[in-house]
Scaffold this motif. Structure first.
Motif, PDB file in Angstrom:
ATOM      1  N   ALA A  84      20.836  26.400  -4.307  1.00 26.54           N
ATOM      2  CA  ALA A  84      21.051  27.662  -3.728  1.00 26.54           C
ATOM      3  C   ALA A  84      21.848  27.669  -2.631  1.00 26.54           C
ATOM      4  CB  ALA A  84      19.197  27.480  -3.466  1.00 26.54           C
ATOM      5  N   ALA A  85      20.764  26.424  -1.605  1.00 23.52           N
ATOM      6  CA  ALA A  85      22.398  26.346  -0.486  1.00 23.52           C
ATOM      7  C   ALA A  85      23.196  26.616   0.093  1.00 23.52           C
ATOM      8  CB  ALA A  85      21.341  24.330   0.512  1.00 23.52           C
ATOM      9  N   THR A  86      23.831  25.285  -1.217  1.00 22.78           N
ATOM     10  CA  THR A  86      25.095  25.719  -1.114  1.00 22.78           C
ATOM     11  C   THR A  86      26.334  26.587  -1.484  1.00 22.78           C
ATOM     12  OG1 THR A  86      24.775  24.691  -3.083  1.00 22.78           O
ATOM     13  CG2 THR A  86      26.038  23.346  -0.827  1.00 22.78           C
ATOM     14  N   THR A  87      24.736  27.531  -2.416  1.00 27.81           N
ATOM     15  CA  THR A  87      25.835  29.052  -2.732  1.00 27.81           C
ATOM     16  C   THR A  87      25.577  30.362  -1.590  1.00 27.81           C
ATOM     17  OG1 THR A  87      24.927  28.620  -5.067  1.00 27.81           O
ATOM     18  CG2 THR A  87      25.657  29.975  -5.079  1.00 27.81           C
ATOM     19  N   PHE A  88      24.748  29.932  -0.645  1.00 28.19           N
ATOM     20  CA  PHE A  88      24.090  31.155  -0.258  1.00 28.19           C
ATOM     21  C   PHE A  88      25.362  31.137   0.671  1.00 28.19           C
ATOM     22  CE2 PHE A  88      21.626  32.204   3.760  1.00 28.19           C
ATOM     23  CZ  PHE A  88      21.814  34.004   3.697  1.00 28.19           C
ATOM     24  N   PRO A  89      25.996  30.719   1.095  1.00 27.58           N
ATOM     25  CA  PRO A  89      27.547  30.957   2.544  1.00 27.58           C
ATOM     26  C   PRO A  89      28.123  32.220   1.734  1.00 27.58           C
ATOM     27  CG  PRO A  89      27.217  28.869   2.369  1.00 27.58           C
ATOM     28  CD  PRO A  89      26.657  28.971   1.442  1.00 27.58           C
ATOM     29  N   TYR A  90      28.656  32.002   0.090  1.00 25.75           N
ATOM     30  CA  TYR A  90      29.340  32.108  -0.919  1.00 25.75           C
ATOM     31  C   TYR A  90      28.957  33.878  -1.275  1.00 25.75           C
ATOM     32  CZ  TYR A  90      32.904  28.169   0.375  1.00 25.75           C
ATOM     33  OH  TYR A  90      32.941  27.034   0.763  1.00 25.75           O
ATOM     34  N   PHE A  91      27.771  33.739  -1.040  1.00 27.00           N
ATOM     35  CA  PHE A  91      26.796  34.452  -1.793  1.00 27.00           C
ATOM     36  C   PHE A  91      27.156  35.963  -0.529  1.00 27.00           C
ATOM     37  CE2 PHE A  91      22.609  36.990  -0.977  1.00 27.00           C
ATOM     38  CZ  PHE A  91      22.766  37.558  -1.857  1.00 27.00           C
ATOM     39  N   LEU A  92      27.077  35.329   1.011  1.00 24.87           N
ATOM     40  CA  LEU A  92      26.909  36.333   1.301  1.00 24.87           C
ATOM     41  C   LEU A  92      28.349  36.983   1.501  1.00 24.87           C
ATOM     42  CD1 LEU A  92      25.325  34.655   4.709  1.00 24.87           C
ATOM     43  CD2 LEU A  92      23.954  37.145   2.937  1.00 24.87           C
ATOM     44  N   ARG A  93      29.205  36.178   1.278  1.00 28.00           N
ATOM     45  CA  ARG A  93      30.864  36.805   1.408  1.00 28.00           C
ATOM     46  C   ARG A  93      31.081  37.439   0.941  1.00 28.00           C
ATOM     47  NH1 ARG A  93      34.468  31.934   2.955  1.00 28.00           N
ATOM     48  NH2 ARG A  93      33.757  30.404   4.673  1.00 28.00           N
ATOM     49  N   PHE A  94      30.519  37.308  -0.578  1.00 30.30           N
ATOM     50  CA  PHE A  94      30.731  37.926  -2.224  1.00 30.30           C
ATOM     51  C   PHE A  94      30.465  39.025  -1.746  1.00 30.30           C
ATOM     52  CE2 PHE A  94      32.515  33.608  -3.917  1.00 30.30           C
ATOM     53  CZ  PHE A  94      33.385  33.513  -2.699  1.00 30.30           C
ATOM     54  N   TRP A  95      29.329  39.453  -1.234  1.00 30.51           N
ATOM     55  CA  TRP A  95      28.221  40.149  -2.039  1.00 30.51           C
ATOM     56  C   TRP A  95      27.719  40.628  -0.662  1.00 30.51           C
ATOM     57  CZ3 TRP A  95      28.304  42.283  -6.947  1.00 30.51           C
ATOM     58  CH2 TRP A  95      28.591  41.445  -7.288  1.00 30.51           C
ATOM     59  N   ILE A  96      27.589  41.149   0.348  1.00 36.86           N
ATOM     60  CA  ILE A  96      27.490  41.122   1.374  1.00 36.86           C
ATOM     61  C   ILE A  96      28.237  41.660   2.842  1.00 36.86           C
ATOM     62  CG2 ILE A  96      25.514  41.061   3.683  1.00 36.86           C
ATOM     63  CD1 ILE A  96      24.301  40.888   1.212  1.00 36.86           C
ATOM     64  N   PRO A  97      28.488  43.587   2.446  1.00 36.36           N
ATOM     65  CA  PRO A  97      29.175  43.555   3.387  1.00 36.36           C
ATOM     66  C   PRO A  97      29.646  42.769   5.183  1.00 36.36           C
ATOM     67  CG  PRO A  97      28.210  45.080   2.534  1.00 36.36           C
ATOM     68  CD  PRO A  97      27.772  44.490   2.489  1.00 36.36           C
ATOM     69  N   PRO A  98      30.017  42.815   5.717  1.00 37.71           N
ATOM     70  CA  PRO A  98      30.120  41.936   7.215  1.00 37.71           C
ATOM     71  C   PRO A  98      29.736  42.586   8.011  1.00 37.71           C
ATOM     72  CG  PRO A  98      32.946  42.273   6.615  1.00 37.71           C
ATOM     73  CD  PRO A  98      32.012  42.725   5.127  1.00 37.71           C
ATOM     74  N   GLU A  99      30.054  44.007   8.289  1.00 37.25           N
ATOM     75  CA  GLU A  99      29.348  44.940   8.900  1.00 37.25           C
ATOM     76  C   GLU A  99      27.865  44.707   8.948  1.00 37.25           C
ATOM     77  OE1 GLU A  99      31.145  46.595   6.526  1.00 37.25           O
ATOM     78  OE2 GLU A  99      33.045  47.188   7.298  1.00 37.25           O
ATOM     79  N   SER A 100      27.070  44.784   7.892  1.00 41.08           N
ATOM     80  CA  SER A 100      25.666  44.897   7.598  1.00 41.08           C
ATOM     81  C   SER A 100      25.254  42.677   8.802  1.00 41.08           C
ATOM     82  CB  SER A 100      25.309  44.459   6.293  1.00 41.08           C
ATOM     83  OG  SER A 100      25.601  43.687   5.389  1.00 41.08           O
ATOM     84  N   LEU A 101      26.291  41.636   8.333  1.00 41.06           N
ATOM     85  CA  LEU A 101      25.664  40.717   8.838  1.00 41.06           C
ATOM     86  C   LEU A 101      26.419  41.263  10.658  1.00 41.06           C
ATOM     87  CD1 LEU A 101      26.791  38.852   6.411  1.00 41.06           C
ATOM     88  CD2 LEU A 101      24.471  38.787   6.631  1.00 41.06           C
ATOM     89  N   GLY A 102      26.781  41.889  10.881  1.00 37.48           N
ATOM     90  CA  GLY A 102      27.219  42.542  12.603  1.00 37.48           C
ATOM     91  C   GLY A 102      28.404  41.557  12.911  1.00 37.48           C
ATOM     92  N   ILE A 103      29.260  41.372  11.436  1.00 45.34           N
ATOM     93  CA  ILE A 103      30.748  40.498  11.351  1.00 45.34           C
ATOM     94  C   ILE A 103      31.895  41.978  11.767  1.00 45.34           C
ATOM     95  CG2 ILE A 103      32.317  38.533  10.676  1.00 45.34           C
ATOM     96  CD1 ILE A 103      29.849  38.012   9.517  1.00 45.34           C
ATOM     97  N   ASP A 104      32.388  41.485  12.645  1.00 46.36           N
ATOM     98  CA  ASP A 104      34.322  42.749  12.657  1.00 46.36           C
ATOM     99  C   ASP A 104      35.230  41.713  11.485  1.00 46.36           C
ATOM    100  OD1 ASP A 104      35.978  43.810  12.988  1.00 46.36           O
ATOM    101  OD2 ASP A 104      36.133  43.425  15.201  1.00 46.36           O
ATOM    102  N   LYS A 105      35.420  42.970  10.530  1.00 48.95           N
ATOM    103  CA  LYS A 105      36.591  42.577   9.391  1.00 48.95           C
ATOM    104  C   LYS A 105      37.467  41.986   9.868  1.00 48.95           C
ATOM    105  CE  LYS A 105      35.488  45.468   5.739  1.00 48.95           C
ATOM    106  NZ  LYS A 105      35.814  46.667   4.848  1.00 48.95           N
ATOM    107  N   SER A 106      38.033  42.465  11.417  1.00 47.83           N
ATOM    108  CA  SER A 106      39.300  41.661  11.482  1.00 47.83           C
ATOM    109  C   SER A 106      39.218  39.884  11.480  1.00 47.83           C
ATOM    110  CB  SER A 106      39.500  42.244  12.749  1.00 47.83           C
ATOM    111  OG  SER A 106      38.351  42.472  13.533  1.00 47.83           O
ATOM    112  N   ASN A 107      38.138  39.982  12.180  1.00 46.63           N
ATOM    113  CA  ASN A 107      37.662  38.627  12.745  1.00 46.63           C
ATOM    114  C   ASN A 107      37.360  37.426  11.732  1.00 46.63           C
ATOM    115  OD1 ASN A 107      37.939  39.046  15.289  1.00 46.63           O
ATOM    116  ND2 ASN A 107      35.835  39.323  15.528  1.00 46.63           N
TER     117      ASN A 107
END
Ligand code: ZN
Ligand code: ZN
Length: 379
Positions: free
Chosen positions: A187-210
């Motif tokens: 679960a811990a090692t999958t979590f970052p990839y789950f966020l990348r693949f399934w959570i839009p960067p805008e909802s995480l407060g990340i600028d897509k261009s960055n």
């Protein structure tokens, strides 16, 4: 009903009992594939990270699977012939006109065969299984699913299609521990990839261009595809949907399992430290002096040694190191000045169950009203 259809129904029932085992093995197999290929080989970039994850994952995986297979395949302890009643004794028992006579016959067998039994029925008699035709060793119970008397029965577990008992309890506890660690790690090692693949960067407060790309200089591990494109909703993602779904299920299955198994693991650690089975935690064993949930509690260290053996090096290895025969158990020192907990428990029972101004009673009736049935014959 014809014999043939009875046989078919029996086979069908037997096959149904193995279904949970099949489901568990499928989850194990899929989990290995999804983690190794979809996460580590297809999604991770850094070689060091890949190697570390594969080593830790496979060690935990092998030990969890090994413990699981040991829990399933370890046979129950054999009950020696001296605990079984001879046809003559069975006949006498069947003819016995009262419970007292029946108890006397059983007490005679215990004495004659020198059986080490300390546990008693509610009525103070010797524990006896009518189905197996034997005198039950201490902590032994009849499992209605396995159809036999099982030594130090903990509970019947559908996920292993077997009883958790004296012979496989160590493997069961190790299975819970390794599965918990494995699921937590996944679960811990999958979590970052789950966020990348399934959570839009805008909802995480990340600028897509960055977001990191394959030519960037970021030190964070990066997948081989453009995440911005992947997260867009136009279906043009370069990440195969199968990978995304494998990561999604890996994260949720491992997260939920680690949560559920954690509670079970902690509960069994508590039980083993107190030398108590699951059945005994719900219904304390009845000893000659009354119910005592700590009857077999010899202290944490000794309880651990009894289950895992004297060699600490083998404690975490799923090989058989449990001490004793499972037929008899050391009892803690009986009621004395220091045994305040048991004394208090007996007092509470007496105050709760016994009406005032009642005359002297037999030892068992001091604990409460006596139900006529044995109370622990079958689980
Ligand atoms: Zn039985
Ligand atoms: Zn069973």
């Amino acid at each position: 009903m014809p014999k043939k259809s009875l046989g078919c129904i029996g086979l069908l029932i037997a096959a149904t009992k193995w279904l949970p085992v099949l489901v568990t093995c499928t989850i194990f197999t899929w989990g290995w594939y999804a983690y190794t290929f979809q996460l580590v080989l297809f999604s991770m970039e850094l070689l060091v990270q890949k190697i570390l994850c594969l080593i830790i994952f496979n060690i935990l995986y092998i030990f969890a699977l090994w413990s699981y297979l040991q829990t399933i395949s370890t046979p129950h302890g054999r009950i020696p012939i001296k605990f079984f009643l001879t046809p003559e004794i069975s006949e006498e028992l069947a003819k016995a006109s009262s419970d007292q006579k029946r108890d006397d016959i059983l007490a005679y067998v215990v004495k004659r065969n020198d059986l080490p039994v300390s546990c008693r029925t509610y009525s103070g008699g010797i524990r006896y299984c009518e189905k197996c035709n034997l005198i039950k060793p201490d902590r032994c119970h009849h499992c209605s699913i396995c159809g036999i008397c099982v030594l130090k029965m903990d509970h019947h577990c559908p996920w292993i299609n077997n009883c958790v008992s004296f012979t496989n309890y160590k493997f069961f506890v190790l299975f819970l521990g390794y599965t918990f660690a494995l699921c937590l790690f996944v679960a811990a090692t999958t979590f970052p990839y789950f966020l990348r693949f399934w959570i839009p960067p805008e909802s995480l407060g990340i600028d897509k261009s960055n977001l990191p790309n394959s030519n960037g200089t970021d030190t964070m591990p990066k997948p081989n595809y453009d995440i911005g494109q992947m997260l867009s909703n136009n279906g043009e993602s370069s990440v195969p949907f199968s990978t995304k779904f494998h990561i999604l299920f890996l994260f949720f299955v491992s997260g939920m399992l680690s949560f559920g198994v954690m509670f079970l693991f902690c509960y069994h650690i508590f039980l083993l430290l107190n030398n108590r089975s699951t059945l005994e935690s719900f219904r304390p064993p009845l000893m000659t002096y009354g119910p005592d949930k700590n009857a077999f509690n010899l202290g944490r260290r000794e309880n651990l040694m009894q289950l895992f053996g004297r060699s600490k090096l083998l404690w975490l290895v799923p090989i058989y190191t449990t001490e004793g025969s499972g037929l008899s158990y050391d009892l803690r020192p009986q009621l004395g000045n220091a045994d305040e907990e048991v004394r208090q428990e007996l007092l509470n029972h007496r105050n709760h169950n016994q009406p005032p101004n009642q005359g002297p009673q037999q030892p068992y009736s001091a604990i409460g009203p006596i139900p006529r049935n044995d109370g622990d014959t079958e689980v």
